[in-house]
Design a protein around this motif. Structure first.
Motif, short mmCIF file in Angstrom:
data_model
loop_
_atom_site.label_atom_id
_atom_site.label_comp_id
_atom_site.label_asym_id
_atom_site.label_seq_id
_atom_site.Cartn_x
_atom_site.Cartn_y
_atom_site.Cartn_z
N ARG A 1 11.58 9.66 -7.68
CA ARG A 1 12.38 10.58 -8.49
C ARG A 1 11.66 10.90 -9.78
O ARG A 1 10.85 10.10 -10.27
CB ARG A 1 13.69 9.91 -8.90
N ASP A 2 12.02 12.02 -10.36
CA ASP A 2 11.50 12.37 -11.69
C ASP A 2 11.84 11.26 -12.68
O ASP A 2 12.93 10.69 -12.63
CB ASP A 2 12.11 13.68 -12.18
N GLY A 3 10.91 10.96 -13.54
CA GLY A 3 11.14 9.95 -14.57
C GLY A 3 10.66 8.56 -14.17
O GLY A 3 10.69 7.65 -14.98
N TYR A 4 10.25 8.39 -12.94
CA TYR A 4 9.76 7.10 -12.47
C TYR A 4 8.28 7.21 -12.15
O TYR A 4 7.79 8.28 -11.78
CB TYR A 4 10.52 6.64 -11.22
N CYS A 5 7.56 6.10 -12.30
CA CYS A 5 6.15 6.09 -11.97
C CYS A 5 5.86 4.92 -11.03
O CYS A 5 6.64 3.98 -10.93
CB CYS A 5 5.29 6.00 -13.22
N HIS A 6 4.74 5.03 -10.35
CA HIS A 6 4.34 3.98 -9.41
C HIS A 6 3.86 2.74 -10.16
O HIS A 6 3.32 2.84 -11.26
CB HIS A 6 3.23 4.48 -8.49
N ILE A 7 4.03 1.61 -9.55
CA ILE A 7 3.48 0.36 -10.07
C ILE A 7 1.97 0.47 -9.93
O ILE A 7 1.48 0.84 -8.86
CB ILE A 7 4.02 -0.85 -9.28
N VAL B 1 12.24 -4.22 -9.40
CA VAL B 1 13.46 -4.11 -10.19
C VAL B 1 13.16 -3.71 -11.63
O VAL B 1 13.88 -2.92 -12.23
CB VAL B 1 14.27 -5.43 -10.13
N SER B 2 12.06 -4.20 -12.18
CA SER B 2 11.73 -3.83 -13.56
C SER B 2 11.28 -2.37 -13.68
O SER B 2 11.54 -1.72 -14.67
CB SER B 2 10.69 -4.77 -14.16
N TYR B 3 10.63 -1.86 -12.66
CA TYR B 3 10.18 -0.46 -12.68
C TYR B 3 11.29 0.51 -12.30
O TYR B 3 11.37 1.61 -12.83
CB TYR B 3 9.00 -0.26 -11.72
N TYR B 4 12.13 0.14 -11.32
CA TYR B 4 13.08 1.09 -10.75
C TYR B 4 14.55 0.70 -10.90
O TYR B 4 15.42 1.45 -10.46
CB TYR B 4 12.78 1.29 -9.25
N ASN C 1 0.83 -1.21 0.00
CA ASN C 1 0.00 0.00 0.00
C ASN C 1 0.86 1.26 0.00
O ASN C 1 0.55 2.23 -0.70
CB ASN C 1 -0.96 0.00 1.19
N LYS C 2 1.92 1.26 0.78
CA LYS C 2 2.80 2.43 0.84
C LYS C 2 3.57 2.61 -0.46
O LYS C 2 3.86 3.73 -0.88
CB LYS C 2 3.76 2.32 2.04
N LEU C 3 3.90 1.50 -1.11
CA LEU C 3 4.62 1.56 -2.38
C LEU C 3 3.82 2.34 -3.43
O LEU C 3 4.40 2.94 -4.33
CB LEU C 3 4.92 0.14 -2.87
#
Length: 165
Positions: free
Chosen positions: A33-39, A57-60, A25-27
């Motif tokens: 950071r800029d350029g990253y999005c939440h799963i 790992v695949s997202y970040y 839930n917290k994730l």
């Protein structure tokens, strides 16, 4: 040296079911950071520990994924687990990451290093962005912003380029 993926999985394996649910839930809301999005929530909720590790790992990527995992653990009150993960990850820190502030402060001639990195470590756009900065300090900081997501082989190439120049 343990891989980031293995360290993340070990940390998640140490969470009980309630803690693991809070972690997911917290994730969804942890600042990134800029350029990253939440799963996406729909994807996240059905994941077990192994699949969540792979998704992180695949997202970040491994390096930033470790940082995100530590931050989420801290945010849900799992400070001991966060410290354990941080220490385990720190034991495997690449020389470049460990001494980055020294590189920022003491590398005087960056252009020869960039010449060696352009094309095989940095793409042309990244090279131009670094070269466009006004001061050497700003150039090194810009280079570091790209380096945070590099794998070990790219960091090795950076270190080799420094040594050669």
């Amino acid at each position: 040296m343990p891989r980031g993926r293995d360290l993340i999985l070990k940390a998640l394996d140490n969470l009980n079911e309630d803690e693991f649910k809070r972690f997911k839930n917290k994730l969804l809301t942890v600042p990134l950071r800029d350029g990253y999005c939440h799963i996406p929530r729909g994807t996240l909720q059905a994941l077990d520990r192994v699949d969540l590790t792979d998704k992180i790992v695949s997202y970040y990527l491994e390096s930033y994924g470790l940082k995100v995992t530590v931050q989420v653990l801290q945010d849900i009150g799992m400070r001991e687990e966060a410290v354990t993960l941080q220490q385990a990850a720190g034991a495997g820190i690449h020389f470049v990451d460990k001494h980055w502030t020294d590189f920022i402060n003491y590398v005087i001639q960056l252009d020869p290093v960039l010449d060696k990195l352009c094309g095989n470590v940095l793409n042309e756009e990244q090279c131009q962005e670094v070269r466009a900065e006004d001061t050497n300090l700003d150039k090194m900081r810009k280079l570091y912003s790209f380096m945070e997501d590099w794998d070990l082989s790219r960091k090795d190439l950076f270190l080799k380029a420094l040594k050669e120049t």
